[in-house]
Write an enzyme that holds these catalytic residues in place. Structure first.
Site, PDB file in Angstrom:
ATOM      1  N   VAL A   1      13.406  -9.976   2.034  1.00 53.42           N
ATOM      2  CA  VAL A   1      14.171  -9.121   2.696  1.00 53.42           C
ATOM      3  C   VAL A   1      15.100  -9.912   3.817  1.00 53.42           C
ATOM      4  O   VAL A   1      15.861  -9.621   4.624  1.00 53.42           O
ATOM      5  CB  VAL A   1      13.595  -7.735   3.380  1.00 53.42           C
ATOM      6  CG1 VAL A   1      13.571  -6.817   2.194  1.00 53.42           C
ATOM      7  CG2 VAL A   1      12.756  -8.290   4.374  1.00 53.42           C
TER       8      VAL A   1
ATOM      9  N   PHE B   1       0.847  -1.110  -0.053  1.00 55.97           N
ATOM     10  CA  PHE B   1      -0.006   0.134  -0.139  1.00 55.97           C
ATOM     11  C   PHE B   1       1.033   1.336   0.036  1.00 55.97           C
ATOM     12  O   PHE B   1       0.817   2.117  -0.969  1.00 55.97           O
ATOM     13  CB  PHE B   1      -1.022  -0.194   1.249  1.00 55.97           C
ATOM     14  CG  PHE B   1      -1.659   1.071   1.911  1.00 55.97           C
ATOM     15  CD1 PHE B   1      -2.273   1.817   0.833  1.00 55.97           C
ATOM     16  CD2 PHE B   1      -1.497   1.659   3.065  1.00 55.97           C
ATOM     17  CE1 PHE B   1      -2.767   3.173   1.254  1.00 55.97           C
ATOM     18  CE2 PHE B   1      -2.120   2.742   3.331  1.00 55.97           C
ATOM     19  CZ  PHE B   1      -2.698   3.578   2.595  1.00 55.97           C
TER      20      PHE B   1
ATOM     21  N   TYR C   1       5.120  -7.798  16.315  1.00 58.49           N
ATOM     22  CA  TYR C   1       5.019  -6.429  15.655  1.00 58.49           C
ATOM     23  C   TYR C   1       5.549  -5.300  16.173  1.00 58.49           C
ATOM     24  O   TYR C   1       6.510  -4.723  15.947  1.00 58.49           O
ATOM     25  CB  TYR C   1       3.695  -6.160  15.041  1.00 58.49           C
ATOM     26  CG  TYR C   1       3.671  -4.805  13.983  1.00 58.49           C
ATOM     27  CD1 TYR C   1       4.170  -4.817  12.807  1.00 58.49           C
ATOM     28  CD2 TYR C   1       2.931  -3.806  14.475  1.00 58.49           C
ATOM     29  CE1 TYR C   1       4.103  -3.979  11.931  1.00 58.49           C
ATOM     30  CE2 TYR C   1       3.023  -2.786  13.537  1.00 58.49           C
ATOM     31  CZ  TYR C   1       3.457  -2.787  12.407  1.00 58.49           C
ATOM     32  OH  TYR C   1       3.410  -1.682  11.554  1.00 58.49           O
TER      33      TYR C   1
END
Ligand SMILES: NC(=O)c1ccc[n+]([C@@H]2O[C@H](COP(=O)([O-])OP(=O)(O)OC[C@H]3O[C@@H](n4cnc5c(N)ncnc54)[C@H](O)[C@@H]3O)[C@@H](O)[C@H]2O)c1
Length: 316
Positions: A57, A11, A145
């Site tokens: 990554v 996004f 997170y």
């Protein structure tokens, strides 16, 4: 300039790519297409300044040629997504940050790290200021997170101090706009999808918890300004206008003309009660503040979902 954007098919990354290409710079997107998609960057694939490479990554990043700025955006970003990918989330925000930073060190580039307002946890101070150290549950539902992003900030600080990494940390508060996945569990895109499809709008708890919502064009302008500055951060980027979740549900029902009912479900664990950025540092060091009003921004998302919802699949 040549910019690398990890997570650039997501996004925020796709909108940041638009902004950078509009200024006649080059963009290389590195993305594993986990929550992002080719659809988000389809309009850019034939642009001469744009390159896409599918890569993860969590593995070292090799890029030939000069790089001026690395924007490290690769990470799951919404609670339902990272709750299904907890270990992966921690590895992306540790190994992934390290690999992005190594790429910046090897090429002499500036690195901008997409951190989050979640590093403040359930905040002890309101509004949230960069000097707050946060109130995060390290063994909680959201810790993969929150603590992942906090570790990322610590790692970049260490690399800055030990190896002279030119890093800039931004703490992003809730952002919304077209291309935010309608099924990924984030509140505005979820409410609009529910309103447009006639499903009930799901409000967690009594809806008195607050969030502050920034439109995507404002946010990516802030990322770009951070990329072209040499400030280490952290710098809050977000819109300081605060709304309760229940207000947002009613507002989106009204804007869409929906007759969907509003239903309440239990509040998820460790859901922060309040979120509002103090943005005086962003004003001072970047000359940045948001300019897009809530009604205008919501209308863009409503129009976009009306056009695309039929073809959108639920993520795995
Ligand atoms: N949108 C927000 O409101 C918000 C708020 C705070 C922080 N952020 C941060 O901004 C960044 C971008 O968020 P977004 O909203 O665009 O989310 P998004 O899910 O749309 O984009 C994340 C992108 O990262 C990619 N990705 C995930 N794991 C990867 C991996 N291992 N290797 C390579 N690519 C990988 C995904 O495929 C996706 O394209 C994230 O780091 C997020 O934590 C976003």
């Amino acid at each position: 300039m040549r910019c690398v954007i990890t997570g650039g098919a997501g996004f925020l990354g796709s909108h940041l790519s638009d902004l950078i290409l509009q200024q006649d710079h080059e963009v290389l997107v590195l993305d594993a297409l986990i929550t992002g998609s080719r659809a988000n960057i389809a309009h850019l694939l034939s642009h001469p300044g744009f390159t896409f490479r599918e890569c993860d990554v969590r593995h070292p990043l090799q890029v030939d040629g000069p790089v001026d700025i690395v924007f490290n955006l690769a990470s799951p970003a919404s609670p339902p997504v990272y709750s299904r990918r907890r270990v992966e989330c921690l590895l992306i925000n540790s190994l992934g940050v390290h690999h992005a930073a190594r790429l910046a060190l090897d090429t002499g580039a500036r690195l901008v790290q997409a951190s989050t307002s979640e590093v403040y946890g359930d905040p002890l101070h309101h509004p949230q200021v960069e000097t707050d150290w946060g109130n995060v549950n390290p063994v909680g539902e959201r810790s993969c997170y929150d603590e992942g992003k906090r570790y990322g900030e610590a790692l970049l600080t260490a690399l800055r101090l030990e190896e002279g990494l030119n890093s800039g940390i931004v703490r992003i508060f809730n952002t919304y706009g077209p291309r935010m996945h309608p099924y990924d569990g984030r509140v505005i895109s979820g409410f609009i999808r529910q309103a447009l499809t006639g499903e009930p709008l799901t409000v967690f708890g009594d809806g008195s918890q607050t969030r502050s919502f920034c439109y995507v064009s404002d946010l990516v302008r802030g990322l770009w300004l951070m990329g072209t500055s040499d400030h280490p951060g952290p710098v809050n980027l977000g819109n300081p206008q605060e709304h309760t979740i229940l207000q947002m549900a009613h507002y989106i029902r009204a804007l869409t003309g929906s007759e969907s009912p509003i239903v309440h479900e239990p509040l998820p664990a460790d859901d922060p009660a309040r979120r509002r950025p103090q943005i005086s540092r962003a004003k001072e060091v970047l000359g940045w503040e948001p300019v897009v009003g809530l009604e205008e921004g919501l209308q863009h998302v409503i129009d976009w979902q009306r056009r695309t919802l039929g073809a959108t699949k639920q993520p795995a």
